[in-house]
Scaffold this active site. Structure first.
Site, PDB file in Angstrom:
ATOM      1  N   ASP A 144     -11.168   2.462   3.843  1.00 39.93           N
ATOM      2  CA  ASP A 144     -11.453   1.037   3.599  1.00 39.93           C
ATOM      3  C   ASP A 144     -12.937   0.831   3.293  1.00 39.93           C
ATOM      4  O   ASP A 144     -13.336  -0.205   2.772  1.00 39.93           O
ATOM      5  CB  ASP A 144     -11.100   0.217   4.857  1.00 39.93           C
ATOM      6  CG  ASP A 144      -9.875  -0.660   4.653  1.00 39.93           C
ATOM      7  OD1 ASP A 144      -9.517  -0.914   3.482  1.00 39.93           O
ATOM      8  OD2 ASP A 144      -9.293  -1.092   5.664  1.00 39.93           O
ATOM      9  N   LYS A 204       0.833  -1.208   0.000  1.00 42.50           N
ATOM     10  CA  LYS A 204       0.000   0.000   0.000  1.00 42.50           C
ATOM     11  C   LYS A 204       0.867   1.258   0.000  1.00 42.50           C
ATOM     12  O   LYS A 204       0.605   2.209  -0.721  1.00 42.50           O
ATOM     13  CB  LYS A 204      -0.946  -0.022   1.213  1.00 42.50           C
ATOM     14  CG  LYS A 204      -2.043  -1.078   1.052  1.00 42.50           C
ATOM     15  CD  LYS A 204      -2.817  -1.358   2.328  1.00 42.50           C
ATOM     16  CE  LYS A 204      -3.753  -2.548   2.096  1.00 42.50           C
ATOM     17  NZ  LYS A 204      -4.458  -2.993   3.299  1.00 42.50           N
ATOM     18  N   GLN A 215      -4.909  -1.931   9.588  1.00 43.01           N
ATOM     19  CA  GLN A 215      -4.721  -3.218   8.902  1.00 43.01           C
ATOM     20  C   GLN A 215      -5.321  -4.358   9.724  1.00 43.01           C
ATOM     21  O   GLN A 215      -5.016  -4.514  10.900  1.00 43.01           O
ATOM     22  CB  GLN A 215      -3.212  -3.454   8.670  1.00 43.01           C
ATOM     23  CG  GLN A 215      -2.887  -4.696   7.875  1.00 43.01           C
ATOM     24  CD  GLN A 215      -3.405  -4.651   6.444  1.00 43.01           C
ATOM     25  OE1 GLN A 215      -3.279  -3.660   5.750  1.00 43.01           O
ATOM     26  NE2 GLN A 215      -4.042  -5.736   6.011  1.00 43.01           N
TER      27      GLN A 215
END
Ligand code: NDP
Length: 285
Positions: free
Chosen positions: A120, A53, A97
């Site tokens: 997200d 990422k 995460q």
């Protein structure tokens, strides 16, 4: 029929090039998108996802920072950290995460992130906005799948889309996005008694199970579009999807490979969401 392969790696690269220009223009207007990733513990897979990422963000000119916290970080300490990031004007997107250590509630963490920074797209407010068709951050993997279909002008409206899997991050939202695009959607899961009976009627089949080779050519209709979301590591170390690619590609019209399929698209969509966060969501009426 041999299927056309939708290469997610190439498409993601193309999308990143477009985003790079967009970010340059934003910077000229004084807007510099910034993504903060929080990594708790030292799960090697998570660490490698976070690296991917960071690298992709740098490529398009999005600055990013990674906050690494030890595995024994308390839930409260993590939530406090998120509150601080919520208040930080220099942070546009926050990504925690997953998975998190067992003693921390993932749902509590997701719900603590400011929905306007939830790149997200997992916050219940954003899921709700997606359901009612409002401007929102779409969850990255379903958003990537939709983009793959659209990149090949695959008709969704009026088609029968079958989604195997009903997780909150892939199965449920991808079905919702296809419904928003006017597909007729059927969900299957581990309690579906006769999977083949359903999958063999799908014009578009999205497979998000997490087990290798569950779907074979016998399970699909001639000319179906097959999207393989699964990422499975075989004992040999090889990565594979949930679909028997070699057999299925002889019967499908389009198919996505693993690797170089949905995975790279997921990261590209995260960057799209970060740019959107820097610009700001349209407020609800
Ligand atoms: P989950 O484990 O949360 O969900 C799996 C789903 O598959 C469940 O709904 C389960 O049913 C269903 N299922 C399991 N076995 C069967 C079966 N034999 N027949 C029919 N349905 C079955 O996984 P995720 O949704 O998080 O991920 C799915 C896969 O996608 C994984 O391989 C994951 O690694 C991958 N993934 C890939 C991403 C990418 O960027 N390419 C991003 C995210 C995930 P039930 O609900 O009844 O248990």
């Amino acid at each position: 029929m041999t299927a056309e392969i939708i290469n997610g790696k190439d498409l993601a690269q193309e999308i990143r090039m477009g985003m790079k220009e967009e970010v340059t223009q934003l910077k000229e207007r004084g807007i510099s998108p910034h993504l903060t990733v929080v990594l708790v513990g030292d799960n090697p897979a998570s660490r490698s996802y976070v690296k991917g990422k960071e690298k992709a963000a740098a490529e398009v000119g999005i600055s990013s920072s990674v906050i690494e916290l030890p595995a024994d970080t308390s839930e409260k300490a993590l939530l406090d950290r998120i509150h601080t990031l919520n208040e930080d004007e220099n942070v546009d997107g926050i990504l925690v995460q997953l998975p998190l250590p067992k003693h921390i509630s993932e749902q509590k963490v997701i719900e603590t992130i400011n929905p306007a920074k939830d790149v997200d797209g997992f916050h219940p407010v954003n899921i709700g906005r997606m359901m009612i068709g409002e401007d929102t951050f779409l969850p990255c993997t379903p958003y990537g799948i939709l983009t793959m279909l659209q990149s090949r002008d695959i008709t969704i409206e009026g088609k029968h889309a079958v989604v195997i899997g009903r997780s909150n991050i892939v199965g449920k939202p991808v079905g919702q996005l296809l419904l928003n695009e006017n597909a007729t959607v059927t969900y299957c899961h581990s309690r579906t008694p006769d999977l083949r009976e359903v999958t063999s009627k799908a014009d578009i089949l999205v497979v998000a199970i997490g087990k290798p080779n569950v779907i074979t050519a016998e399970d699909i209709k001639d000319g179906a579009v097959v999207i393989d979301v699964g990422i499975n590591r075989l004992e040999t170390g090889k990565l594979t999807g949930d679909v028997d690619f070699d057999g299925t590609k002889e019967k499908a019209s389009f198919i996505t490979p693993v690797p170089k399929g949905v995975g790279p698209m997921t990261i590209a969509m995260l960057l799209k969401n970060t740019i959107k966060a820097a610009r700001g969501l349209e407020p609800l009426e």
